[in-house]
Design a protein around this motif. Structure first.
Motif, PDB file in Angstrom:
ATOM      1  N   VAL A   1       0.820  -1.217   0.000  1.00  9.78           N
ATOM      2  CA  VAL A   1       0.000   0.000   0.000  1.00  9.78           C
ATOM      3  C   VAL A   1       0.852   1.265   0.000  1.00  9.78           C
ATOM      4  N   LYS A   2       1.989   1.252   0.718  1.00 13.55           N
ATOM      5  CA  LYS A   2       2.783   2.480   0.850  1.00 13.55           C
ATOM      6  C   LYS A   2       3.296   2.988  -0.500  1.00 13.55           C
ATOM      7  N   TYR A   3       3.440   2.091  -1.474  1.00 13.31           N
ATOM      8  CA  TYR A   3       3.955   2.523  -2.773  1.00 13.31           C
ATOM      9  C   TYR A   3       2.884   3.197  -3.625  1.00 13.31           C
ATOM     10  N   HIS A   4       1.628   3.127  -3.201  1.00 16.93           N
ATOM     11  CA  HIS A   4       0.567   3.803  -3.942  1.00 16.93           C
ATOM     12  C   HIS A   4       0.494   5.298  -3.624  1.00 16.93           C
ATOM     13  N   LEU A   5       1.434   5.772  -2.799  1.00 16.28           N
ATOM     14  CA  LEU A   5       1.496   7.214  -2.521  1.00 16.28           C
ATOM     15  C   LEU A   5       1.709   8.015  -3.796  1.00 16.28           C
ATOM     16  N   VAL A   6       2.472   7.470  -4.724  1.00 21.66           N
ATOM     17  CA  VAL A   6       2.734   8.192  -5.961  1.00 21.66           C
ATOM     18  C   VAL A   6       1.437   8.401  -6.737  1.00 21.66           C
ATOM     19  N   ARG A   7       0.539   7.423  -6.706  1.00 20.39           N
ATOM     20  CA  ARG A   7      -0.743   7.558  -7.394  1.00 20.39           C
ATOM     21  C   ARG A   7      -1.589   8.647  -6.726  1.00 20.39           C
ATOM     22  N   GLU A   8      -1.619   8.645  -5.396  1.00 18.30           N
ATOM     23  CA  GLU A   8      -2.386   9.657  -4.670  1.00 18.30           C
ATOM     24  C   GLU A   8      -1.816  11.049  -4.898  1.00 18.30           C
ATOM     25  N   SER A   9      -0.486  11.161  -4.901  1.00 18.74           N
ATOM     26  CA  SER A   9       0.150  12.467  -5.134  1.00 18.74           C
ATOM     27  C   SER A   9      -0.169  12.988  -6.529  1.00 18.74           C
ATOM     28  N   ALA A  10      -0.202  12.097  -7.520  1.00 20.13           N
ATOM     29  CA  ALA A  10      -0.539  12.508  -8.887  1.00 20.13           C
ATOM     30  C   ALA A  10      -2.000  12.939  -8.977  1.00 20.13           C
ATOM     31  N   GLU A  11      -2.882  12.232  -8.290  1.00 20.80           N
ATOM     32  CA  GLU A  11      -4.303  12.576  -8.319  1.00 20.80           C
ATOM     33  C   GLU A  11      -4.567  13.928  -7.665  1.00 20.80           C
ATOM     34  N   LYS A  12      -3.849  14.229  -6.595  1.00 23.02           N
ATOM     35  CA  LYS A  12      -4.039  15.491  -5.877  1.00 23.02           C
ATOM     36  C   LYS A  12      -3.319  16.665  -6.541  1.00 23.02           C
ATOM     37  N   GLY A  13      -2.548  16.384  -7.582  1.00 22.96           N
ATOM     38  CA  GLY A  13      -1.812  17.451  -8.249  1.00 22.96           C
ATOM     39  C   GLY A  13      -0.560  17.880  -7.510  1.00 22.96           C
ATOM     40  N   GLN A  14      -0.067  17.035  -6.594  1.00 22.31           N
ATOM     41  CA  GLN A  14       1.143  17.363  -5.844  1.00 22.31           C
ATOM     42  C   GLN A  14       2.400  17.060  -6.641  1.00 22.31           C
ATOM     43  N   ILE A  15       2.238  16.286  -7.716  1.00 26.75           N
ATOM     44  CA  ILE A  15       3.376  15.955  -8.554  1.00 26.75           C
ATOM     45  C   ILE A  15       2.877  15.655  -9.964  1.00 26.75           C
ATOM     46  N   ASN A  16       3.632  16.076 -10.963  1.00 22.86           N
ATOM     47  CA  ASN A  16       3.315  15.789 -12.359  1.00 22.86           C
ATOM     48  C   ASN A  16       4.262  14.706 -12.868  1.00 22.86           C
ATOM     49  N   VAL A  17       3.695  13.684 -13.477  1.00 16.94           N
ATOM     50  CA  VAL A  17       4.501  12.576 -13.993  1.00 16.94           C
ATOM     51  C   VAL A  17       4.512  12.642 -15.508  1.00 16.94           C
ATOM     52  N   GLU A  18       5.700  12.630 -16.091  1.00 22.69           N
ATOM     53  CA  GLU A  18       5.848  12.698 -17.544  1.00 22.69           C
ATOM     54  C   GLU A  18       6.753  11.580 -18.028  1.00 22.69           C
ATOM     55  N   PHE A  19       6.561  11.193 -19.268  1.00 26.79           N
ATOM     56  CA  PHE A  19       7.405  10.172 -19.884  1.00 26.79           C
ATOM     57  C   PHE A  19       8.661  10.820 -20.463  1.00 26.79           C
ATOM     58  N   ILE A  20       9.768  10.098 -20.336  1.00 25.89           N
ATOM     59  CA  ILE A  20      11.020  10.544 -20.935  1.00 25.89           C
ATOM     60  C   ILE A  20      11.697   9.329 -21.568  1.00 25.89           C
ATOM     61  N   ARG A  21      12.349   9.545 -22.681  1.00 20.57           N
ATOM     62  CA  ARG A  21      13.027   8.436 -23.357  1.00 20.57           C
ATOM     63  C   ARG A  21      14.193   7.921 -22.506  1.00 20.57           C
ATOM     64  N   SER A  22      14.482   6.638 -22.620  1.00 21.03           N
ATOM     65  CA  SER A  22      15.552   6.023 -21.828  1.00 21.03           C
ATOM     66  C   SER A  22      16.897   6.685 -22.098  1.00 21.03           C
ATOM     67  N   GLU A  23      17.099   7.181 -23.331  1.00 20.39           N
ATOM     68  CA  GLU A  23      18.366   7.831 -23.680  1.00 20.39           C
ATOM     69  C   GLU A  23      18.563   9.148 -22.931  1.00 20.39           C
ATOM     70  N   GLU A  24      17.488   9.711 -22.395  1.00 13.12           N
ATOM     71  CA  GLU A  24      17.562  10.987 -21.687  1.00 13.12           C
ATOM     72  C   GLU A  24      17.285  10.828 -20.195  1.00 13.12           C
ATOM     73  N   GLN A  25      17.140   9.591 -19.728  1.00 16.47           N
ATOM     74  CA  GLN A  25      16.833   9.327 -18.326  1.00 16.47           C
ATOM     75  C   GLN A  25      18.112   9.440 -17.488  1.00 16.47           C
ATOM     76  N   LEU A  26      18.269  10.592 -16.783  1.00 16.92           N
ATOM     77  CA  LEU A  26      19.487  10.828 -16.019  1.00 16.92           C
ATOM     78  C   LEU A  26      19.579   9.925 -14.791  1.00 16.92           C
ATOM     79  N   GLY A  27      18.451   9.390 -14.350  1.00 16.23           N
ATOM     80  CA  GLY A  27      18.487   8.474 -13.218  1.00 16.23           C
ATOM     81  C   GLY A  27      19.153   7.154 -13.539  1.00 16.23           C
TER      82      GLY A  27
END
Length: 402
Positions: A326-352
């Motif tokens: 359950v604790k990992y679903h925080l990201v879903r709740e944060s996205a729903e509340k507008g606390q974080i924006n999630v965007e797609f990035i290509r693997s070639e540009e993924q600095l992580g």
């Protein structure tokens, strides 16, 4: 005689006792609040005070204080207040703090740990070694079940522990150091060989550090990169999370860690990594808002897995995700509340990516440059540095140290 069963009652905390740090923190907190400072609810080591449009920010680490402000008069007034309340030493403009070297100019700030890196190499007997281009060989896999001969565990732990502190200014070392940290209990010869490669890489880059450029922007953007490998740990088959956040174009926090649970797919591993990143992003946004005295901006989180993004934005639990803790679903709740924006990035540009696996030389050097690591040696010549006036830079923020 006759007092063997009695104890002394201390009227004040003594230096070195277990309760002394807590007593000192309570006293310092009381003093700063009496000076009209406001403690950050999200980070208790940060205090802010406004004097009209001028702001004063104080960062606290035990009994070391860093003061950041736009007005030299406010800083001098605060230092006088502290001198009246405590016996203190004014070390002037911030140049060295907790082993981190700081160089300031009108163009920006450079932080590095060159002297500390040199000490690590000297203590480990690698001061004159041949440098290498990457901290870890590509596709290297180490195991706790290795049959190689055992090595001195105390020396191994000492070197790895020192390298972990070096990661404070070197995100390029985060994955490699975290990886060899998994074998502290029973290190073997092949584990030590991996540590020595990290030391050889440090030997060739000990003068490298991070650059923070000065920019005048009313609204700064907090951008995070979240990535994960899949079952990279050969013993427990757990994945590695990599998270790095940038303020404008400069990294301010990064993390490389083995996940707590076994992911059943790359989508699940990326989802767990995004959840950790969301926690960090929401907290960072709150801290920045408290320092700036404004509403928190929405951080941007970039993920390179479309299935994980769909899982974040889909509020319906289905067969592929209902087993996720359950604790990992925080990201879903944060996205729903507008606390974080999630965007797609290509693997070639993924600095992580640099925080989740060992990369080849070309890609590693490319990502290292994009993260913001530079050779601080000779970066600002004396002719280019701004003249220091009254303990502050001619332009920019004065940062004296108490």
């Amino acid at each position: 005689m006759g007092n063997e069963h009695k104890v002394f009652k201390l009227k004040k905390a003594l230096y070195g006792l277990h309760q002394a740090p807590r007593a000192w923190n309570a006293k310092l907190d009381e003093t700063l609040l009496s000076f009209r400072f406001r403690r950050s609810p999200s980070e208790h080591a940060i205090y802010t005070r406004w004097n009209g449009e001028a702001q004063l920010v104080v960062g606290v680490y035990v009994d070391d204080l860093v003061i950041i402000g736009a007005s030299c008069d406010d800083i001098k007034h605060f230092k006088k207040e502290m001198a009246d309340a405590f016996k203190m030493s004014d070390l002037g403009l911030l140049r060295y703090y907790l082993g981190i070297e700081v160089r300031q100019s009108a163009r920006g700030t450079l932080i590095s740990q060159g002297a500390y890196a040199a000490k690590i190499l000297e203590r480990s007997g690698m001061a004159g070694c041949n440098p290498c281009q990457v901290p870890m060989a590509t596709r290297l896999k180490l195991s706790k079940m290795s049959t190689e001969p055992l090595v001195d565990a105390t020396a191994y732990r000492s070197i790895v522990g020192s390298l972990r502190y070096l990661v404070n200014t070197r995100p390029d070392l985060a994955f490699a150091v975290g990886y060899v940290s998994r074998f502290l209990e029973e290190p073997r010869k092949d584990h030590l060989a991996a540590v020595k490669q990290i030391l050889r890489y440090v030997a060739g880059t000990k003068s490298w550090g991070l650059r923070y450029e000065r920019k005048k922007e009313k609204q700064v953007q907090l951008t995070g990169f979240s990535d994960s490998d899949f079952a990279g740990d050969v013993d427990a088959r757990k994945s590695t999370t990599g998270v790095i956040f940038f303020l404008v174009n400069s990294p301010i926090t990064w993390q490389s860690m083995k996940q707590k649970v076994v992911a059943q797919s790359s989508c699940e591993a990326e989802y767990i990594a995004a959840a950790n990143a969301a926690c960090q992003g929401v907290w960072l946004a709150r801290v920045l808002a408290e320092v700036h005295g404004s509403a928190p901006s929405v951080p941007m989180l970039k993920v390179d897995n479309k299935s994980a993004i769909a899982l974040i934005k889909n509020s319906v639990l289905h067969g592929h995700s209902k087993h996720i803790e359950v604790k990992y679903h925080l990201v879903r709740e944060s996205a729903e509340k507008g606390q974080i924006n999630v965007e797609f990035i290509r693997s070639e540009e993924q600095l992580g990516d640099v925080l989740t696996k060992p990369l080849g030389k070309v890609k590693f050097h490319e990502f290292r440059a994009k993260i913001g690591l530079v050779d601080v040696r000779g970066k600002y010549s004396k002719a280019q540095e701004e003249i220091v006036v009254n303990g502050s830079l001619a332009r920019g923020f004065p940062i004296p140290l108490l």
